[in-house]
Design an enzyme around this catalytic site. Sequence first.
Site, PDB file in Angstrom:
ATOM      1  N   HIS A  97       5.842 -14.615  97.376  1.00  0.00           N
ATOM      2  CA  HIS A  97       5.786 -14.478  98.185  1.00  0.00           C
ATOM      3  C   HIS A  97       5.319 -16.246  98.559  1.00  0.00           C
ATOM      4  CE1 HIS A  97       3.190 -15.340 101.728  1.00  0.00           C
ATOM      5  NE2 HIS A  97       2.272 -14.028 101.955  1.00  0.00           N
ATOM      6  N   GLU A 167      10.858 -12.313 104.937  1.00  0.00           N
ATOM      7  CA  GLU A 167       9.312 -13.073 105.737  1.00  0.00           C
ATOM      8  C   GLU A 167       9.913 -14.085 105.891  1.00  0.00           C
ATOM      9  OE1 GLU A 167       5.494 -11.264 104.593  1.00  0.00           O
ATOM     10  OE2 GLU A 167       5.755 -12.748 103.383  1.00  0.00           O
TER      11      GLU A 167
HETATM   12  C1  PEP Z   1       1.927 -12.420 104.968  1.00  0.00           C
HETATM   13  O1  PEP Z   1       0.850 -12.902 104.080  1.00  0.00           O
HETATM   14  O2  PEP Z   1       2.532 -11.828 104.296  1.00  0.00           O
HETATM   15  C2  PEP Z   1       1.941 -12.437 106.438  1.00  0.00           C
HETATM   16  C3  PEP Z   1       2.407 -11.279 106.803  1.00  0.00           C
HETATM   17  O3  PEP Z   1       0.856 -12.867 106.814  1.00  0.00           O
HETATM   18  P1  PEP Z   1       0.439 -12.502 108.901  1.00  0.00           P
HETATM   19  O4  PEP Z   1       0.754 -11.029 108.879  1.00  0.00           O
HETATM   20  O5  PEP Z   1      -0.631 -12.449 108.788  1.00  0.00           O
HETATM   21  O6  PEP Z   1       1.384 -13.564 109.078  1.00  0.00           O
END
Ligand code: PEP
Length: 249
Positions: A97, A167
Site C-alpha cells: 500500500h 491505486e
Molecule cells: C486506500 O486506502 O486504499 C484507499 C483507496 O483509500 P480511499 O478510498 O479513502 O481513497
Amino acid sequence: MKYNPDSTTFAGNWKMNGRQDDTLDIEKLIKLISEDDANIILFPPYTLISSFVNISKNSNLNIGGQDCHHEDSGAFTGSISASMIRDSGANFVIIGHSEVRAMHGKGPDNIINKIQSAHENNLITIICVGEDIKVRSEGEHYNFISKQLKDSVSTTSNRNNTIIAYEPIWAIGTGNTATIEDIYEMHAHINNTLQDTDIFKKGNPSLLYGGSVNPENAGEILSIDNVSGVLVGGSSLDYSKFNEIIKSK
Ligand code: PEP
C-alpha cells in the site's frame, strides 16, 4: 474462506481506525451481505483481526491484515509476520500500500519477500501499485506501473493467490477519483503487462481500482473493462456505505 478470482471483489481497508465496539457494525454488515456471491474482504487494524474473524465465521465476509513483515519472527519491534496473520485466522494481506511504502521507504526486494512469505503462509495477497502526481504529470505513469508490476510477481504467485489493486496515490483519500478514461487505460496496460509474464500467461489475476471510491461512483467504476473490483478506504468504515458499494455491482 471463499475467494473466486472470477467474481467481483470488494475490499475495505480500515487503515488505523476501529475499536472493539465496531464488531456490532460488522454483525450488521454480515446480515446485509448474506446472499452476495462477491468476494468481500475487510482489512481492520491487527488488534481487531481475531474478533472480526470470530464474528464472520460461516459468513460471506473474509478478513485480512493491512501489511506483513517478510521475516517469520524475530527482533522486529512493531511488526507482524504473515504467519501471525494466518494464525489469527485471516486469509488475506495487503502488500505495498502506498502509505506503507511511504512510511518504510523499502525497495522492491522487500515487497517480493513479503509476497513470498504471505504465499508460503497461504495468504491471498492484494498487491497495490500506483504512481504519484509527479510521475503522472511527467507522463511516466505507464513505465512506473510496469516496473512496480515486474517487482511484484513472484514465482509463488498465481491467479488464485494474487489480486492487483491500481491505486493512483493522487486519488487516495483526496476525493479526486481517477477519470473513467484514466482507469480504463491503466487497467488495460496492467492487463497486457501481466499477460506477458510467464506466471500469468494462462490467466490474469483480478484487477481492482482504489482511490476515493464511494457509493455514488462505484457502479460506473465497476462497469469499466478489466476492473473486477474495488479497494475502498474511507467509505468502508461505514458499514451501510460499504454495503451500498457492494450492491452497486
Ligand atoms: C486506500 O486506502 O486504499 C484507499 C483507496 O483509500 P480511499 O478510498 O479513502 O481513497
